[in-house]
Design an enzyme around this catalytic site. Structure first.
Site, PDB file in Angstrom:
ATOM      1  N   VAL A   1     -12.148   3.556  -0.297  1.00  0.00           N
ATOM      2  CA  VAL A   1     -10.779   3.658   0.197  1.00  0.00           C
ATOM      3  C   VAL A   1      -9.988   2.493  -0.392  1.00  0.00           C
ATOM      4  O   VAL A   1     -10.277   1.320  -0.101  1.00  0.00           O
ATOM      5  CB  VAL A   1     -10.713   3.609   1.737  1.00  0.00           C
ATOM      6  CG1 VAL A   1      -9.254   3.672   2.203  1.00  0.00           C
ATOM      7  CG2 VAL A   1     -11.509   4.753   2.351  1.00  0.00           C
TER       8      VAL A   1
ATOM      9  N   THR B   1      -7.172  -0.041  -0.601  1.00  0.00           N
ATOM     10  CA  THR B   1      -6.307  -0.627   0.414  1.00  0.00           C
ATOM     11  C   THR B   1      -5.199  -1.500  -0.163  1.00  0.00           C
ATOM     12  O   THR B   1      -4.324  -1.948   0.574  1.00  0.00           O
ATOM     13  CB  THR B   1      -7.154  -1.467   1.386  1.00  0.00           C
ATOM     14  OG1 THR B   1      -7.891  -2.452   0.642  1.00  0.00           O
ATOM     15  CG2 THR B   1      -8.140  -0.577   2.155  1.00  0.00           C
TER      16      THR B   1
ATOM     17  N   SER C   1      -7.836  -4.023  -4.204  1.00  0.00           N
ATOM     18  CA  SER C   1      -8.644  -4.296  -3.012  1.00  0.00           C
ATOM     19  C   SER C   1      -9.014  -2.950  -2.399  1.00  0.00           C
ATOM     20  O   SER C   1      -8.247  -1.991  -2.479  1.00  0.00           O
ATOM     21  CB  SER C   1      -7.875  -5.148  -1.996  1.00  0.00           C
ATOM     22  OG  SER C   1      -8.744  -5.604  -0.964  1.00  0.00           O
ATOM     23  N   SER C   2     -10.198  -2.897  -1.805  1.00  0.00           N
ATOM     24  CA  SER C   2     -10.655  -1.614  -1.273  1.00  0.00           C
ATOM     25  C   SER C   2     -11.743  -1.827  -0.236  1.00  0.00           C
ATOM     26  O   SER C   2     -12.299  -2.919  -0.096  1.00  0.00           O
ATOM     27  CB  SER C   2     -11.203  -0.729  -2.408  1.00  0.00           C
ATOM     28  OG  SER C   2     -12.397  -1.286  -2.929  1.00  0.00           O
ATOM     29  N   ALA C   3     -12.041  -0.750   0.476  1.00  0.00           N
ATOM     30  CA  ALA C   3     -13.231  -0.671   1.319  1.00  0.00           C
ATOM     31  C   ALA C   3     -14.265   0.134   0.549  1.00  0.00           C
ATOM     32  O   ALA C   3     -14.013   1.273   0.159  1.00  0.00           O
ATOM     33  CB  ALA C   3     -12.900   0.014   2.647  1.00  0.00           C
TER      34      ALA C   3
END
Length: 376
Positions: free
Chosen positions: A71, A73, A88-90
């Protein structure tokens, strides 16, 4: 059973999520750490991403959050009107579980978590080990502030630091484990210095050509080397200070034109070939270019090393005169064809047959099968 519970059950059945981590994943649900606004890939959007909000698109938001996928972000370091680069991510839940498994923590261990991001991994570590055992570092102040709010709301209080993860955090050293969610090209000496001998560092590792390996490094005794192997194929966003250079064209007309001895498709045949090419052709990075008036006929791989050498090769008619252009002190396409030939001669080794040695002075080498068989 809700979607997140189904996901955890699936990961457990697949052997990815062990019982030692199952409770942490249940106590720290992913949804508690995902921002209300996220970004989904969209080929029709100008930047390649479409903004999705929990308020306006709840079904799509929850579907992304509870899926075994990345995901995004943040794009473009949070700057408006950027080119649309995810920054940036999950991470995928299965990959998060896999990295934590390789970390091999035990009760009482202290962990330095590099790249707080959403705060989810920090929460998982806190849930497993306790808040006082975890220090988490994030370079982006805005991302760090949002993660702090989500961690607090979920009841987790790790030591939080805003700073460059490459520097680690010496004030809480020595750590038993260091866990990074950002890729490096070189393992920083600071990480080794801040880890107990016999401790473990787990980090994505790559080259400008192939950001592809997950490295598990065991830290040596003082004055001795540290050794580690690649455990799998992963691709993470780079540590900001180690982001590769942008691919640039030649400053002048190519000083070499000719046919290619190799179909350029083979330079990206699979992740193992790309991994080896990145090792054997240091500094090289590629992108694809084309003329909209004739995409298939003009589709090219363009390469540069950030130091004045450049090359490009046309996919259509790659063995014809003029398919390859090169300039600068290095012949980058020639180096790539030789690197792939080396990979073939070695029997197409998988990236998990490679490992890294970090010497006490910080010098880094990559080897095949055995530390004595250096390839980079």
């Amino acid at each position: 059973m809700d979607e997140y519970a189904q996901l955890l059950a699936h990961l457990a059945e697949a052997g990815t999520l062990g019982k030692e981590w199952r409770g942490a994943f249940e106590r720290a649900p992913r949804s508690a750490f995902i921002p209300d606004a996220v970004w989904a890939p969209d080929e029709d959007a100008p930047t390649g991403y479409r903004r999705i909000t929990r308020a306006d698109d709840p079904g799509e938001w929850w579907a992304l959050v509870n899926a075994n996928g990345v995901v995004v972000t943040q794009v473009d370091d949070g700057i408006d009107d950027g080119p649309g680069v995810a920054t940036s991510s999950a991470s995928m839940p299965s990959l998060v579980a896999d990295m934590l498994r390789h970390l091999d923590v035990a009760d009482g261990h202290t962990v330095l978590d590099i790249g707080t991001g959403t705060g989810w991994t920090s929460a998982l570590l806190c849930s497993r080990l306790g808040d006082k055992q975890v220090t988490t570092v994030e370079v982006d102040p805005a991302v760090a502030a949002e993660a702090a709010l989500r961690l607090g709301a979920a009841g987790f209080t790790p030591r939080r630091v805003v700073g460059d993860g490459l520097e680690g955090w010496s004030y809480a050293a020595l750590y038993d484990r260091i866990h990074s969610t950002a890729a490096v090209r070189r393992v920083p000496c600071t990480w080794i210095q801040q880890t107990r001998p016999g401790g473990v560092i787990v980090t994505p590792w790559g080259t400008p050509y192939a950001n592809a390996g997950l490295l598990r490094l065991m830290v040596g005794e003082p004055g001795k080397p540290s050794y580690g192997r690649f455990t799998g194929n992963v691709s993470f966003m780079w540590m900001r200070a180690q982001r590769p250079h942008a691919v640039t064209g030649p400053a002048s007309a190519p000083d070499y034109r000719g046919p290619s001895p190799m179909d350029p498709e083979l330079a990206l045949e699979d992740v193992n070939a790309a991994f080896v090419i990145g090792l054997r052709v240091p500094g090289v990075r590629y992108e694809h270019t084309w003329d909209d008036a004739d995409p298939s006929g003009t589709y090219r791989m363009q390469l540069s090393d950030g130091a004045g050498s450049w090359a490009s090769v046309r996919y259509a008619g790659w063995d014809a005169d003029g398919a390859v252009h090169q300039s600068g002190p290095r012949r980058l396409w020639d180096e790539i064809t030789r690197a792939r030939l080396w990979w073939l001669e070695e029997g197409k080794p998988d990236l998990c047959r490679f490992g890294v040695t970090v010497a006490p002075d910080g010098a880094q080498s990559v080897w095949l099968d055995d530390p004595g068989n250096t390839v980079m």
